[in-house]
Motif scaffolding. Structure first.
Motif, PDB file in Angstrom:
ATOM      1  N   CYS A 181       0.830  -1.209   0.000  1.00  0.00           N
ATOM      2  CA  CYS A 181       0.000   0.000   0.000  1.00  0.00           C
ATOM      3  C   CYS A 181       0.863   1.257   0.000  1.00  0.00           C
ATOM      4  CB  CYS A 181      -0.934  -0.011   1.211  1.00  0.00           C
ATOM      5  SG  CYS A 181      -2.283  -1.217   1.079  1.00  0.00           S
ATOM      6  N   ALA A 182       2.032   1.191   0.655  1.00  0.00           N
ATOM      7  CA  ALA A 182       2.935   2.341   0.667  1.00  0.00           C
ATOM      8  C   ALA A 182       3.538   2.583  -0.709  1.00  0.00           C
ATOM      9  CB  ALA A 182       4.046   2.126   1.697  1.00  0.00           C
ATOM     10  N   LEU A 183       3.799   1.513  -1.456  1.00  0.00           N
ATOM     11  CA  LEU A 183       4.426   1.641  -2.776  1.00  0.00           C
ATOM     12  C   LEU A 183       3.409   1.933  -3.874  1.00  0.00           C
ATOM     13  CD1 LEU A 183       6.940  -1.346  -2.539  1.00  0.00           C
ATOM     14  CD2 LEU A 183       7.561   1.060  -2.707  1.00  0.00           C
ATOM     15  N   ILE A 184       2.236   1.309  -3.798  1.00  0.00           N
ATOM     16  CA  ILE A 184       1.246   1.421  -4.874  1.00  0.00           C
ATOM     17  C   ILE A 184       0.190   2.473  -4.563  1.00  0.00           C
ATOM     18  CG2 ILE A 184      -0.511   0.157  -6.181  1.00  0.00           C
ATOM     19  CD1 ILE A 184       1.116  -2.402  -5.634  1.00  0.00           C
ATOM     20  N   GLY A 185      -0.180   2.572  -3.280  1.00  0.00           N
ATOM     21  CA  GLY A 185      -1.238   3.491  -2.874  1.00  0.00           C
ATOM     22  C   GLY A 185      -2.491   2.725  -2.506  1.00  0.00           C
ATOM     23  N   ASP A 186      -2.917   2.823  -1.247  1.00  0.00           N
ATOM     24  CA  ASP A 186      -4.069   2.030  -0.822  1.00  0.00           C
ATOM     25  C   ASP A 186      -5.376   2.531  -1.425  1.00  0.00           C
ATOM     26  OD1 ASP A 186      -4.175   4.382   0.579  1.00  0.00           O
ATOM     27  OD2 ASP A 186      -4.632   3.469   2.517  1.00  0.00           O
ATOM     28  N   GLN A 187      -5.387   3.771  -1.984  1.00  0.00           N
ATOM     29  CA  GLN A 187      -6.595   4.304  -2.598  1.00  0.00           C
ATOM     30  C   GLN A 187      -6.667   4.022  -4.102  1.00  0.00           C
ATOM     31  OE1 GLN A 187      -9.169   5.654  -0.817  1.00  0.00           O
ATOM     32  NE2 GLN A 187      -7.879   4.870   0.849  1.00  0.00           N
ATOM     33  N   LYS A 188      -5.659   3.364  -4.640  1.00  0.00           N
ATOM     34  CA  LYS A 188      -5.677   3.062  -6.068  1.00  0.00           C
ATOM     35  C   LYS A 188      -6.717   1.974  -6.343  1.00  0.00           C
ATOM     36  CE  LYS A 188      -2.739   1.968 -10.002  1.00  0.00           C
ATOM     37  NZ  LYS A 188      -1.358   1.886 -10.514  1.00  0.00           N
ATOM     38  N   PRO A 189      -7.578   2.155  -7.357  1.00  0.00           N
ATOM     39  CA  PRO A 189      -8.551   1.103  -7.686  1.00  0.00           C
ATOM     40  C   PRO A 189      -7.844  -0.226  -7.959  1.00  0.00           C
ATOM     41  CG  PRO A 189      -9.068   3.121  -8.862  1.00  0.00           C
ATOM     42  CD  PRO A 189      -7.725   3.334  -8.225  1.00  0.00           C
ATOM     43  N   MET A 190      -8.380  -1.288  -7.398  1.00  0.00           N
ATOM     44  CA  MET A 190      -7.747  -2.594  -7.565  1.00  0.00           C
ATOM     45  C   MET A 190      -7.654  -2.984  -9.042  1.00  0.00           C
ATOM     46  SD  MET A 190      -6.399  -4.925  -5.673  1.00  0.00           S
ATOM     47  CE  MET A 190      -6.017  -6.661  -5.492  1.00  0.00           C
ATOM     48  N   SER A 191      -8.653  -2.604  -9.807  1.00  0.00           N
ATOM     49  CA  SER A 191      -8.662  -2.944 -11.239  1.00  0.00           C
ATOM     50  C   SER A 191      -7.576  -2.217 -12.022  1.00  0.00           C
ATOM     51  CB  SER A 191     -10.034  -2.627 -11.840  1.00  0.00           C
ATOM     52  OG  SER A 191     -10.349  -1.252 -11.657  1.00  0.00           O
ATOM     53  N   SER A 192      -7.011  -1.150 -11.431  1.00  0.00           N
ATOM     54  CA  SER A 192      -5.970  -0.376 -12.122  1.00  0.00           C
ATOM     55  C   SER A 192      -4.560  -0.832 -11.773  1.00  0.00           C
ATOM     56  CB  SER A 192      -6.115   1.121 -11.786  1.00  0.00           C
ATOM     57  OG  SER A 192      -7.342   1.624 -12.249  1.00  0.00           O
ATOM     58  N   VAL A 193      -4.427  -1.706 -10.776  1.00  0.00           N
ATOM     59  CA  VAL A 193      -3.097  -2.222 -10.436  1.00  0.00           C
ATOM     60  C   VAL A 193      -2.611  -3.066 -11.603  1.00  0.00           C
ATOM     61  CG1 VAL A 193      -1.768  -3.634  -8.814  1.00  0.00           C
ATOM     62  CG2 VAL A 193      -3.642  -2.208  -7.977  1.00  0.00           C
ATOM     63  N   ASN A 194      -1.407  -2.777 -12.097  1.00  0.00           N
ATOM     64  CA  ASN A 194      -0.948  -3.410 -13.326  1.00  0.00           C
ATOM     65  C   ASN A 194       0.424  -4.058 -13.163  1.00  0.00           C
ATOM     66  OD1 ASN A 194       1.000  -1.256 -13.510  1.00  0.00           O
ATOM     67  ND2 ASN A 194      -0.642   0.046 -14.285  1.00  0.00           N
ATOM     68  N   THR A 195       0.939  -4.533 -14.275  1.00  0.00           N
ATOM     69  CA  THR A 195       2.225  -5.239 -14.266  1.00  0.00           C
ATOM     70  C   THR A 195       3.351  -4.356 -13.759  1.00  0.00           C
ATOM     71  OG1 THR A 195       1.525  -6.650 -16.110  1.00  0.00           O
ATOM     72  CG2 THR A 195       3.889  -6.484 -15.702  1.00  0.00           C
ATOM     73  N   ASP A 196       3.328  -3.080 -14.113  1.00  0.00           N
ATOM     74  CA  ASP A 196       4.376  -2.169 -13.636  1.00  0.00           C
ATOM     75  C   ASP A 196       4.369  -2.080 -12.115  1.00  0.00           C
ATOM     76  OD1 ASP A 196       5.398  -1.588 -16.096  1.00  0.00           O
ATOM     77  OD2 ASP A 196       4.179   0.195 -16.413  1.00  0.00           O
ATOM     78  N   ASP A 197       3.183  -2.069 -11.506  1.00  0.00           N
ATOM     79  CA  ASP A 197       3.099  -2.038 -10.041  1.00  0.00           C
ATOM     80  C   ASP A 197       3.719  -3.287  -9.436  1.00  0.00           C
ATOM     81  OD1 ASP A 197       1.682   0.441  -9.822  1.00  0.00           O
ATOM     82  OD2 ASP A 197      -0.140  -0.590 -10.452  1.00  0.00           O
ATOM     83  N   VAL A 198       3.463  -4.425 -10.060  1.00  0.00           N
ATOM     84  CA  VAL A 198       4.021  -5.694  -9.570  1.00  0.00           C
ATOM     85  C   VAL A 198       5.545  -5.675  -9.692  1.00  0.00           C
ATOM     86  CG1 VAL A 198       4.067  -8.195  -9.916  1.00  0.00           C
ATOM     87  CG2 VAL A 198       1.907  -6.951 -10.127  1.00  0.00           C
ATOM     88  N   LYS A 199       6.043  -5.187 -10.815  1.00  0.00           N
ATOM     89  CA  LYS A 199       7.499  -5.106 -11.011  1.00  0.00           C
ATOM     90  C   LYS A 199       8.134  -4.156  -9.992  1.00  0.00           C
ATOM     91  CE  LYS A 199       7.615  -6.017 -15.997  1.00  0.00           C
ATOM     92  NZ  LYS A 199       7.911  -5.433 -17.335  1.00  0.00           N
ATOM     93  N   ASN A 200       7.475  -3.025  -9.761  1.00  0.00           N
ATOM     94  CA  ASN A 200       8.019  -2.056  -8.808  1.00  0.00           C
ATOM     95  C   ASN A 200       8.080  -2.630  -7.403  1.00  0.00           C
ATOM     96  OD1 ASN A 200       8.292  -0.148 -10.822  1.00  0.00           O
ATOM     97  ND2 ASN A 200       6.311   0.808 -10.419  1.00  0.00           N
ATOM     98  N   PHE A 201       7.061  -3.404  -7.027  1.00  0.00           N
ATOM     99  CA  PHE A 201       7.071  -4.042  -5.705  1.00  0.00           C
ATOM    100  C   PHE A 201       8.222  -5.041  -5.615  1.00  0.00           C
ATOM    101  CE2 PHE A 201       5.940  -7.307  -2.655  1.00  0.00           C
ATOM    102  CZ  PHE A 201       5.531  -6.555  -1.556  1.00  0.00           C
ATOM    103  N   ARG A 202       8.380  -5.851  -6.655  1.00  0.00           N
ATOM    104  CA  ARG A 202       9.477  -6.827  -6.674  1.00  0.00           C
ATOM    105  C   ARG A 202      10.829  -6.133  -6.584  1.00  0.00           C
ATOM    106  NH1 ARG A 202      10.870  -9.133 -12.363  1.00  0.00           N
ATOM    107  NH2 ARG A 202      11.408  -6.912 -12.471  1.00  0.00           N
ATOM    108  N   ASP A 203      11.017  -5.071  -7.351  1.00  0.00           N
ATOM    109  CA  ASP A 203      12.294  -4.362  -7.363  1.00  0.00           C
ATOM    110  C   ASP A 203      12.570  -3.672  -6.026  1.00  0.00           C
ATOM    111  OD1 ASP A 203      12.510  -5.228  -9.942  1.00  0.00           O
ATOM    112  OD2 ASP A 203      11.926  -3.326 -10.856  1.00  0.00           O
ATOM    113  N   ALA A 204      11.508  -3.198  -5.367  1.00  0.00           N
ATOM    114  CA  ALA A 204      11.678  -2.574  -4.049  1.00  0.00           C
ATOM    115  C   ALA A 204      12.158  -3.600  -3.031  1.00  0.00           C
ATOM    116  CB  ALA A 204      10.362  -1.944  -3.589  1.00  0.00           C
ATOM    117  N   LEU A 205      11.636  -4.828  -3.100  1.00  0.00           N
ATOM    118  CA  LEU A 205      12.082  -5.890  -2.192  1.00  0.00           C
ATOM    119  C   LEU A 205      13.585  -6.141  -2.350  1.00  0.00           C
ATOM    120  CD1 LEU A 205       9.225  -8.553  -2.450  1.00  0.00           C
ATOM    121  CD2 LEU A 205       9.708  -7.038  -0.532  1.00  0.00           C
TER     122      LEU A 205
END
Length: 497
Positions: A181-205
């Motif tokens: 939620c800190a990286l993507i935003g907890d107010q972002k619509p779930m349907s708008s979460v995309n591949t870039d968000d997943v990659k960014n989470f992985r890269d942050a880890l």
């Protein structure tokens, strides 16, 4: 011009592209019904327009209208664009150009009735479609309510805690969700979460410092701040990255199954380098020298006090701290399995004493196959384990002096104590931990020539072979004979009661 991350720019560009698709859909649906509309002229203009846009992209020369749209992606209200153009502005212009090229191609296909060619093929915009026809003049558009990432994760956690998770798992996943939620935003619509968000989470880890998930989130340090301050520093291990990334992905797998989203975003994204973990990060058994340091340490030869068992002294307490490592070494039981044992779990059947590893109130099992009977090794009997256990009240845990930790598990505090003790005694190493005693036990079984199905039965590992599907559990007599062959060639004479 304010700095905006590439991930944010891509997300804004995708929103821009969807808006362009929606306008084009209106053209494709409504304009052909207008008698003054000339489809051939419009198609010809789109072909010419697309060619001009492609030429601009190839030469990296950007017209004023492209810069205006790019400036909006950058949150810039300054009409005087910097010269020479900045790298960030150039990146935003590329995003706008590719969106317009793709939209022109799709509109041309729609006007020609070629709807098989109307899917977005540019990798930056693949999978996006128009959000619907714009409202006609005088109409009011009804906002479509889409659940946010924060709302979906709350439902996910509530469902899993009710049906599946133990307390420790819930605590781990909640930390992962807080990071997401800190990286993507907890107010972002779930349907708008995309591949870039997943990659960014992985890269942050891959860039976060160790223990950030447990410590920094509590202190209010953002992931971006932690990553910037950790430049070139130690990071989470690959196994930990993969563990947290798997937890993160479960949110979307669950959301897709519950039909909150159409598909799992970034379904094929993986933690880079995880295949190298098998040889690089596995726990190893303790060496003979390490085990010798353990059994001849003040813990077993006499220590200063109950709280200081690494310094020599005259006190010798035969409590949980004394017995738990010896039981692990001679039975292969996991730390948590030993610490939650009750007096009633030490049983006798046909003259054979055994530990009954089971699930009950305040007792948990790692897997279904963890439920098993493990005979008491003859070495433990000779060291006086059974005699001492006779004095334990029937309903009590075998080692009541070892209390639960803050996570609700008995292993929490004991694990920390073991790490400190191993360092004081000089047998700690990067690839060994308390779990290494279990590795020692399984290795000793194999060195004694025991059959693998017997080893799996003692260790609580599932046997998925065809033969394992027939007959009942391995008889206790066979397990007892096998476990007593485990011999570490260590001198325990000083531990005799």
């Amino acid at each position: 011009m304010p700095i905006v991350s590439e991930a944010t720019l891509r997300e804004r560009a995708r929103t821009f592209f969807q808006a362009e698709l929606t306008k084009s859909l209106e053209v494709a649906f409504l304009y052909p019904t207008d008698r003054t509309f000339d489809k051939d002229v419009e198609v010809s203009w789109l072909i010419s327009r697309t060619a001009d846009l492609r030429a601009s992209l190839a030469s990296q020369s950007f017209s004023a209208d492209i810069k205006v749209d790019a400036a909006e992606l950058l949150d810039s209200s300054n009409p005087n664009y910097a010269a020479p153009i900045s790298d960030q502005m150039r990146y935003a212009c590329n995003l706008i150009l590719r969106a317009k090229i793709e939209n022109s191609r799709i509109l041309k296909a729609q006007l020609e009735g070629d709807y098989q060619s109307t899917g977005a093929t540019d990798p930056w915009y693949a999978g996006l479609t128009a959000t619907g026809l714009p409202p006609l003049p005088g109409e009011k558009s009804e906002p479509v309510s889409s659940p946010t990432l924060g709302e979906i994760t709350d439902k996910f956690v509530a469902s899993k805690i009710k049906h599946d998770w133990a307390a420790k798992t819930a605590a781990d996943v909640k930390r992962v969700i807080k990071l997401a939620c800190a990286l993507i935003g907890d107010q972002k619509p779930m349907s708008s979460v995309n591949t870039d968000d997943v990659k960014n989470f992985r890269d942050a880890l891959a860039a976060l410092p160790p223990n950030y998930m447990k410590l920094a989130l509590k202190k209010g340090t953002s992931p971006q701040e932690a990553i910037e301050s950790n430049s070139g520093g130690a990071c989470l291990s690959l196994k930990t990255q993969d563990k947290y990334f798997t937890m993160f992905r479960q949110i979307f797998i669950w959301a897709a199954a519950e039909e909150h989203i159409d598909k799992v975003p970034g379904a094929n994204i993986k933690v880079a380098g995880i295949k190298t973990v098998i040889d690089g990060e596995q726990r190893e058994p303790y060496s003979e020298a390490q085990l010798t340091k353990l059994v001849h340490s003040p813990l077993y030869s006499g220590h200063q006090s109950e709280k200081c068992r690494y310094k020599p002294g005259k006190l010798l307490r035969r409590d949980g701290y004394f017995w738990v490592p010896l039981i692990a070494l001679h039975s292969g039981l996991r730390m948590g399995e030993i610490l939650q044992l009750r007096k009633s779990d030490l049983k006798q059947e046909n003259g054979i004493w055994f530990f009954d590893v089971n699930k009950a109130e305040d007792k948990k099992l790692k897997t279904h196959s963890s439920k098993r009977k493990v005979p008491v090794h003859q070495a433990l009997i000779e060291l006086g384990l059974l005699d001492q256990m006779h004095s334990v009240p029937p309903a009590s845990r075998l080692f009541p002096e070892i209390k639960k930790g803050s996570d609700g598990y008995y292993s929490h505090n004991f694990s920390k104590w073991w790490g400190r003790f191993a360092r004081h005694m000089g047998f700690a190493s990067p690839k060994t931990a308390f779990h290494s005693l279990r590795h020692n036990f399984i290795q000793a079984l194999r060195e004694a020539g025991q059959l693998e199905y017997v080893n799996k039965a003692l260790a609580g590992h599932a046997d998925k072979s065809v033969h394992a599907q027939y007959g009942s559990a391995v008889p206790l007599t066979i397990l007892k004979a096998a476990i007593d062959t485990v011999d570490f060639k260590l001198n325990f004479s000083h531990l005799q009661p």
